[in-house]
Design a protein around this motif. Structure first.
Motif, PDB file in Angstrom:
ATOM      1  N   GLN A  10       0.944  -1.425  -0.073  1.00 42.39           N
ATOM      2  CA  GLN A  10       0.316  -0.155   0.180  1.00 42.39           C
ATOM      3  C   GLN A  10       1.036   1.012   0.254  1.00 42.39           C
ATOM      4  OE1 GLN A  10      -3.320  -0.177  -0.259  1.00 42.39           O
ATOM      5  NE2 GLN A  10      -3.630   2.281  -0.135  1.00 42.39           N
ATOM      6  N   SER A  11       2.295   1.307   0.479  1.00 44.75           N
ATOM      7  CA  SER A  11       2.671   2.356   0.578  1.00 44.75           C
ATOM      8  C   SER A  11       3.512   2.617  -0.828  1.00 44.75           C
ATOM      9  CB  SER A  11       4.077   1.920   1.286  1.00 44.75           C
ATOM     10  OG  SER A  11       2.968   1.779   3.014  1.00 44.75           O
ATOM     11  N   PHE A  12       3.640   1.448  -1.322  1.00 45.10           N
ATOM     12  CA  PHE A  12       4.193   1.930  -2.785  1.00 45.10           C
ATOM     13  C   PHE A  12       3.631   1.622  -4.188  1.00 45.10           C
ATOM     14  CE2 PHE A  12       7.871   0.382   0.129  1.00 45.10           C
ATOM     15  CZ  PHE A  12       8.338   1.816   0.641  1.00 45.10           C
ATOM     16  N   LYS A  13       2.132   1.508  -3.459  1.00 47.23           N
ATOM     17  CA  LYS A  13       1.459   1.874  -4.841  1.00 47.23           C
ATOM     18  C   LYS A  13       1.755   1.829  -5.929  1.00 47.23           C
ATOM     19  CE  LYS A  13      -2.670   4.328  -3.095  1.00 47.23           C
ATOM     20  NZ  LYS A  13      -3.761   4.655  -2.685  1.00 47.23           N
ATOM     21  N   ASP A  14       1.910   3.622  -5.629  1.00 46.51           N
ATOM     22  CA  ASP A  14       2.123   4.276  -6.760  1.00 46.51           C
ATOM     23  C   ASP A  14       3.490   4.292  -7.263  1.00 46.51           C
ATOM     24  OD1 ASP A  14      -0.476   5.170  -6.246  1.00 46.51           O
ATOM     25  OD2 ASP A  14       0.006   6.992  -5.486  1.00 46.51           O
ATOM     26  N   LYS A  15       4.348   3.321  -7.108  1.00 52.21           N
ATOM     27  CA  LYS A  15       5.641   3.565  -7.795  1.00 52.21           C
ATOM     28  C   LYS A  15       5.537   2.302  -8.832  1.00 52.21           C
ATOM     29  CE  LYS A  15       8.182   6.055  -4.284  1.00 52.21           C
ATOM     30  NZ  LYS A  15       8.364   7.355  -5.284  1.00 52.21           N
ATOM     31  N   VAL A  17       9.041   1.657  -9.116  1.00 52.54           N
ATOM     32  CA  VAL A  17      10.553   1.187  -8.202  1.00 52.54           C
ATOM     33  C   VAL A  17      10.400   1.688  -7.187  1.00 52.54           C
ATOM     34  CG1 VAL A  17      12.650   1.550  -8.797  1.00 52.54           C
ATOM     35  CG2 VAL A  17      11.370   1.278 -11.206  1.00 52.54           C
ATOM     36  N   VAL A  18      10.906   0.721  -6.561  1.00 55.01           N
ATOM     37  CA  VAL A  18      11.425   1.506  -4.915  1.00 55.01           C
ATOM     38  C   VAL A  18      12.823   2.056  -4.665  1.00 55.01           C
ATOM     39  CG1 VAL A  18      11.095   1.071  -2.217  1.00 55.01           C
ATOM     40  CG2 VAL A  18       9.627  -0.358  -3.901  1.00 55.01           C
ATOM     41  N   GLU A  19      13.342   3.265  -4.665  1.00 53.25           N
ATOM     42  CA  GLU A  19      14.306   3.839  -4.196  1.00 53.25           C
ATOM     43  C   GLU A  19      13.789   3.425  -2.613  1.00 53.25           C
ATOM     44  OE1 GLU A  19      16.205   4.927  -6.682  1.00 53.25           O
ATOM     45  OE2 GLU A  19      14.480   4.399  -8.163  1.00 53.25           O
ATOM     46  N   LEU A  20      15.616   3.625  -1.984  1.00 49.49           N
ATOM     47  CA  LEU A  20      16.609   3.359  -1.022  1.00 49.49           C
ATOM     48  C   LEU A  20      15.632   4.610  -0.026  1.00 49.49           C
ATOM     49  CD1 LEU A  20      17.803   1.735   1.035  1.00 49.49           C
ATOM     50  CD2 LEU A  20      20.495   3.215  -0.032  1.00 49.49           C
ATOM     51  N   GLU A  21      15.994   5.892  -0.561  1.00 50.56           N
ATOM     52  CA  GLU A  21      15.506   6.690   0.088  1.00 50.56           C
ATOM     53  C   GLU A  21      14.028   6.674   0.210  1.00 50.56           C
ATOM     54  OE1 GLU A  21      14.077  11.397  -1.210  1.00 50.56           O
ATOM     55  OE2 GLU A  21      15.824  10.828  -1.905  1.00 50.56           O
ATOM     56  N   ASP A  22      12.518   5.619  -0.158  1.00 47.60           N
ATOM     57  CA  ASP A  22      11.171   5.249  -0.426  1.00 47.60           C
ATOM     58  C   ASP A  22      12.109   4.606   1.300  1.00 47.60           C
ATOM     59  OD1 ASP A  22      10.894   6.874  -2.422  1.00 47.60           O
ATOM     60  OD2 ASP A  22      10.988   5.569  -3.347  1.00 47.60           O
ATOM     61  N   LEU A  23      12.120   3.577   1.141  1.00 47.65           N
ATOM     62  CA  LEU A  23      12.794   2.201   2.162  1.00 47.65           C
ATOM     63  C   LEU A  23      13.050   3.522   3.464  1.00 47.65           C
ATOM     64  CD1 LEU A  23      14.634  -0.838   0.583  1.00 47.65           C
ATOM     65  CD2 LEU A  23      11.840   0.311   1.409  1.00 47.65           C
ATOM     66  N   GLU A  28      11.202   5.076   8.592  1.00 43.38           N
ATOM     67  CA  GLU A  28      10.817   6.957   9.731  1.00 43.38           C
ATOM     68  C   GLU A  28       9.372   6.691  10.269  1.00 43.38           C
ATOM     69  OE1 GLU A  28      15.054   8.991   8.683  1.00 43.38           O
ATOM     70  OE2 GLU A  28      13.215   9.761   7.521  1.00 43.38           O
ATOM     71  N   ASP A  29       9.232   6.321   9.044  1.00 45.57           N
ATOM     72  CA  ASP A  29       7.439   6.927   9.217  1.00 45.57           C
ATOM     73  C   ASP A  29       7.071   5.767  10.810  1.00 45.57           C
ATOM     74  OD1 ASP A  29       7.820   9.545   8.179  1.00 45.57           O
ATOM     75  OD2 ASP A  29       6.579   9.026   6.275  1.00 45.57           O
ATOM     76  N   HIS A  30       6.578   5.025   9.926  1.00 46.57           N
ATOM     77  CA  HIS A  30       6.071   3.738  10.416  1.00 46.57           C
ATOM     78  C   HIS A  30       6.412   2.624  11.897  1.00 46.57           C
ATOM     79  CE1 HIS A  30       3.526   0.367  10.262  1.00 46.57           C
ATOM     80  NE2 HIS A  30       4.438  -0.468  10.143  1.00 46.57           N
ATOM     81  N   PHE A  31       7.810   3.402  12.049  1.00 50.96           N
ATOM     82  CA  PHE A  31       8.028   2.990  13.171  1.00 50.96           C
ATOM     83  C   PHE A  31       8.660   3.777  14.558  1.00 50.96           C
ATOM     84  CE2 PHE A  31       9.017  -0.185  10.464  1.00 50.96           C
ATOM     85  CZ  PHE A  31       8.514  -1.540  10.986  1.00 50.96           C
ATOM     86  N   GLY A  32       8.873   5.398  13.533  1.00 51.49           N
ATOM     87  CA  GLY A  32       9.603   6.058  14.046  1.00 51.49           C
ATOM     88  C   GLY A  32      10.540   6.376  14.988  1.00 51.49           C
ATOM     89  N   TYR A  33      11.894   5.219  13.925  1.00 51.82           N
ATOM     90  CA  TYR A  33      13.058   5.642  13.854  1.00 51.82           C
ATOM     91  C   TYR A  33      13.899   6.531  13.357  1.00 51.82           C
ATOM     92  CZ  TYR A  33      13.461   1.643  16.806  1.00 51.82           C
ATOM     93  OH  TYR A  33      12.913   0.569  18.506  1.00 51.82           O
ATOM     94  N   HIS A  34      15.015   7.060  13.205  1.00 50.14           N
ATOM     95  CA  HIS A  34      15.399   8.407  12.502  1.00 50.14           C
ATOM     96  C   HIS A  34      16.786   7.325  11.973  1.00 50.14           C
ATOM     97  CE1 HIS A  34      18.075  11.545  11.218  1.00 50.14           C
ATOM     98  NE2 HIS A  34      19.328  10.259  11.567  1.00 50.14           N
ATOM     99  N   VAL A  35      16.687   7.094  10.853  1.00 50.55           N
ATOM    100  CA  VAL A  35      17.335   5.815   9.239  1.00 50.55           C
ATOM    101  C   VAL A  35      18.998   6.835   9.260  1.00 50.55           C
ATOM    102  CG1 VAL A  35      17.907   4.727   7.879  1.00 50.55           C
ATOM    103  CG2 VAL A  35      15.817   4.661   9.541  1.00 50.55           C
TER     104      VAL A  35
END
Length: 100
Positions: A10-15, A17-23, A28-35
């Motif tokens: 669902q997070s990547f439904k419009d992509k 290709v998933v870039e590293l930046e997307d991951l 960060e958004d889902h788990f609340g961590y700074h990566v």
């Protein structure tokens, strides 16, 4: 922590290709961590705050305390199995004993 395959899709439904930046943003958004990503060939230096936190966590572990205490006893009995650096070992013991 986990993320279902459905939520990931669902997070990547419009992509296409998933870039590293997307991951990274997803984590960060889902788990609340700074990566922060670092290339493998680069060495990672811990900050002083990170070192202090890790040291504190290590010396809270009763297994670590037991092993260091046993090594200290062995050292007093003339058996040094810790490392080649006796000064480093003495520093560890000092930190451990001050943490009690």
């Amino acid at each position: 922590m986990s993320l279902s395959k459905k939520a990931l899709e669902q997070s990547f439904k419009d992509k296409s290709v998933v870039e590293l930046e997307d991951l990274v943003h997803l984590i960060e958004d889902h788990f609340g961590y700074h990566v922060q990503l670092t290339r493998l060939e680069q060495s990672v230096e811990l900050t002083d705050t990170q070192k202090k936190k890790l040291t504190s966590e290590i010396f809270r572990d009763q297994n670590v305390i037991h092993q260091l205490t046993q090594a200290e006893n062995d050292r007093h009995n003339g058996i040094s199995t810790y490392s080649d650096d006796e000064d480093e070992f003495a520093r560890f013991l000092n930190e451990m004993n001050h943490g009690k």
